[in-house]
Design a protein around this motif. Structure first.
Motif, PDB file in Angstrom:
ATOM      1  N   ARG A 174       0.840  -1.190   0.000  1.00 52.15           N
ATOM      2  CA  ARG A 174       0.000   0.000   0.000  1.00 52.15           C
ATOM      3  C   ARG A 174       0.872   1.236   0.000  1.00 52.15           C
ATOM      4  O   ARG A 174       1.943   1.253   0.606  1.00 52.15           O
TER       5      ARG A 174
ATOM      6  N   THR B 219      -3.928   1.000  -2.479  1.00 49.30           N
ATOM      7  CA  THR B 219      -3.372  -0.354  -2.493  1.00 49.30           C
ATOM      8  C   THR B 219      -2.882  -0.649  -3.902  1.00 49.30           C
ATOM      9  O   THR B 219      -3.671  -0.823  -4.820  1.00 49.30           O
TER      10      THR B 219
ATOM     11  N   SER C 290      -2.501  -6.169  -4.128  1.00 49.26           N
ATOM     12  CA  SER C 290      -3.323  -6.741  -3.078  1.00 49.26           C
ATOM     13  C   SER C 290      -3.223  -8.264  -3.072  1.00 49.26           C
ATOM     14  O   SER C 290      -3.598  -8.919  -4.040  1.00 49.26           O
TER      15      SER C 290
END
Ligand SMILES: Nc1ncnc2c1ncn2[C@@H]1O[C@H](COP(=O)(O)OP(=O)(O)OP(=O)(O)O)[C@@H](O)[C@H]1O
Ligand SMILES: [Mg+2]
Lengths: 303, 268
Positions: A12, A17, A20
């Motif tokens: 992040r 983000t 992920s």
């Protein structure tokens, strides 16, 4: 031992983000195409694998080594080409390679020889004495590729190696990458927007968008999951039709579940008295698959 | 600090860095002009004045020099001018030069590398962060120490001429010994580590160099302070200062090496 692994790899930047929960494992010797639109998180992934970024969560490894804690060992076996890693502008192309060769542990003569060889192969032999600051975009990109290949890497990270290259340079670069990919045990992690080329080169693919891995696998596998079909396509005399076929420009197309249906279809068309000018099987392309997955991510819109 | 031999890779980085620093006009000017002006041209000019101008017109010197302990020694105006150079200006220069050269070269080596986009390439090479850090600091220290040595030779030559012409004792004393052997090298290291620390916060090497300009301020104050008569920079005080700078060096060096991570180095 896998060449690359990632488990729940997340990064992040503040609220954003960029990557992920990426999980994947690549065998040694595999050639992996990492595909996704701008801002998908491809470069972030490469930077995590090469230790330039620290994961927010999760972990990754290169040849069983942690890229953050054992960066030196990882870099000794990796060649990395990223857009943002430049060469020293005041040093000539050859001097740059000699310097990075020394850092790879090559002797002075060895680094020079290897540098000259790579420059020649990439069509930069004459530019070797020119300061790197005076190189055009394409020349600089090829010099960077030469730099990435200096230490005969076992894992090659290539982040858009052909962006900004003219067709000739792109061809030289692609040929060089193809040769690396063909070598025993060399793993290639290729981020690219050139889907045609990726389809020729890569054995498996990952499709990523908004930091989420949307698909992972070989082309056939991905095509099946995306619902991309193989088509039989005929070009007949003007105005002619065939039952079960849909018109697409000059071509009539029909989905088939196996190539074995083709001879039968062809016989039927001829038996029905159609004039068949051309007939071909159209397997799903990487482009089809890519747009299915990325389009789906965008809320069903397809291109 | 234990002196460890540099590895071949580290030496390659040192050579590359010295070359890169030297190619930067700003730094080359600093390294050549500042010592020539401060350690040669300026003292030589003053001594030339002292030699040419009739002694009666040098009254201002006596007033200024009255602040110095040497004033009581019954020296002539001309001799006082030499003393001013050797006790007031000289030491100030030998703190300013290490500071300016070390910060300029460190700005080039650390911030410049990021500006060029080559820091990432360097970080991707099979060398550890520690090796890169050590090599870069070594390159900056080396350049600064060479400059200081050349400055010292030039200054010594001028002062040798002065002591012959005006019959004053040669300038080297215990204060100078502490200054040259302890305080100057300490200040050099301070300049480099300080620059590494602020390099992450500066957008360009120019900006970094400007920020480091503030470091010269305390040096100037130190010497102007002497004129107020509040203190004299004798060997004792200089030794205390050296120890203080060495302590600051240790703190800064550990902070700087901790701040030396890929993410902090590549932060745009
Ligand atoms: N240092 C950073 N600080 C803040 N955000 C960042 C940073 N690096 C990347 N991002 C964000 O993370 C996301 C993914 O970026 P990344 O560079 O990985 O994309 P990409 O897939 O390489 O795109 P492209 O095809 O354009 O190269 C983007 O939205 C980007 O804005
Ligand atoms: Mg990118």
């Amino acid at each position: 031992m896998d060449a690359l692994t990632a488990e729940g790899l997340t990064r992040r930047f503040g609220e954003k983000t960029a990557l992920s929960r990426l999980s994947l494992a690549l065998e040694q010797g595999s050639v992996f195409g990492f595909l996704g639109p701008n801002g998908a998180g491809k470069t972030t992934t490469v930077k995590l694998f090469t230790g330039l970024l620290t994961p927010t969560e999760g972990s990754c490894s290169v040849l069983g080594l942690d890229p953050r804690r054992e960066a030196e060992k990882v870099h000794a076996q990796c060649g990395v080409l990223t857009e943002s890693a430049r060469m020293y502008p005041h040093l000539s192309g050859l001097e740059n390679l000699a310097f990075f060769g020394a850092l790879c542990g090559l002797s002075r003569a060895g680094a020079r020889e290897r540098g000259e060889e790579l420059l020649k192969r990439l069509g930069l032999a004459e530019a070797g004495k020119l300061p790197a600051g005076k190189y055009s975009t394409g020349m600089a990109q090829r010099l960077s590729l030469a730099r990435a290949l200096l230490g005969r890497p076992r894992v090659l990270f290539l982040d858009e190696p052909t962006s900004g290259l003219d067709p000739e340079s792109a061809q030289a670069v692609n040929a060089m990458i193809g040769e690396q990919a063909g070598q025993e045990g060399v793993t290639v992690f290729l981020c690219t927007h050139q889907l045609r080329y990726a389809q020729d080169l890569c054995g498996s693919y990952g499709v990523i968008d908004h930091g989420e891995l949307l698909a992972l696998g070989g082309l056939e596998d991905l095509a099946a999951r995306a619902g991309c079909r193989t088509y039989a396509a005929f070009r007949l005399a003007e105005g002619e039709t065939l039952p079960g076929f849909e018109r697409d420009g000059a071509w009539l197309r029909r989905a088939i579940s196996s190539e074995d249906e083709m001879p039968g279809l062809l016989r039927e068309a001829v038996a029905a008295g159609r004039c068949v000018y051309e007939a071909r099987i159209e397997p799903p392309t990487l482009e089809d698959v890519y747009f299915r997955f990325v389009g789906r991510g965008e809320g069903g819109e397809t291109v | 600090m234990k002196a460890v031999r540099l590895s071949a890779k580290e030496r390659a980085i040192v050579r590359k860095d010295l070359r890169g620093i030297w190619k930067t006009r700003m730094v080359r000017l600093t390294v050549i002009l500042v010592p020539v002006l401060l350690c040669f041209a300026m003292p030589a000019f003053y001594l030339f004045l002292a030699w040419m101008v009739p002694e009666t017109e040098l009254e201002g010197t006596r007033e200024l020099a009255a602040m110095l302990p040497a004033a009581a020694e019954g020296l002539s105006e001309r001799q006082l001018m030499v003393v001013m150079i050797s006790r007031l200006l000289g030491p100030m220069f030998f703190l300013m030069i290490p500071l300016m050269v070390s910060t300029a070269s460190a700005a080039c080596s650390f911030v410049g590398e990021r500006e060029n986009g080559t820091m990432e390439t360097l970080l991707l090479a099979p060398v550890s962060l520690r090796q890169i850090f050590r090599a870069k600091v070594t390159a900056c220290l080396l350049l600064s120490l060479i400059t200081e040595l050349v400055s010292l030779l030039a200054f010594s030559a001028v002062m040798a001429a002065a002591s012959l012409l005006f019959e004053v004792p040669y300038y080297l004393d215990w204060s100078w010994a502490v200054l040259i052997l302890l305080l100057s090298p300490g200040v050099t290291l301070f300049g480099v580590t300080f620059m590494v620390l602020i390099s992450g916060r500066s957008k360009s090497s120019m900006e970094a160099m400007q920020t480091s300009g503030y470091l010269v301020l305390p040096v100037v104050l130190l010497f102007v302070g002497q004129l107020s008569g509040a203190f004299t920079l004798g060997p004792g005080l200089l030794l205390v200062l050296s120890l203080a700078v060495a302590a600051a060096d240790a703190v800064l060096a550990s902070l700087a090496s901790r701040a030396f991570t890929p993410e902090k180095l590549l932060r745009a």
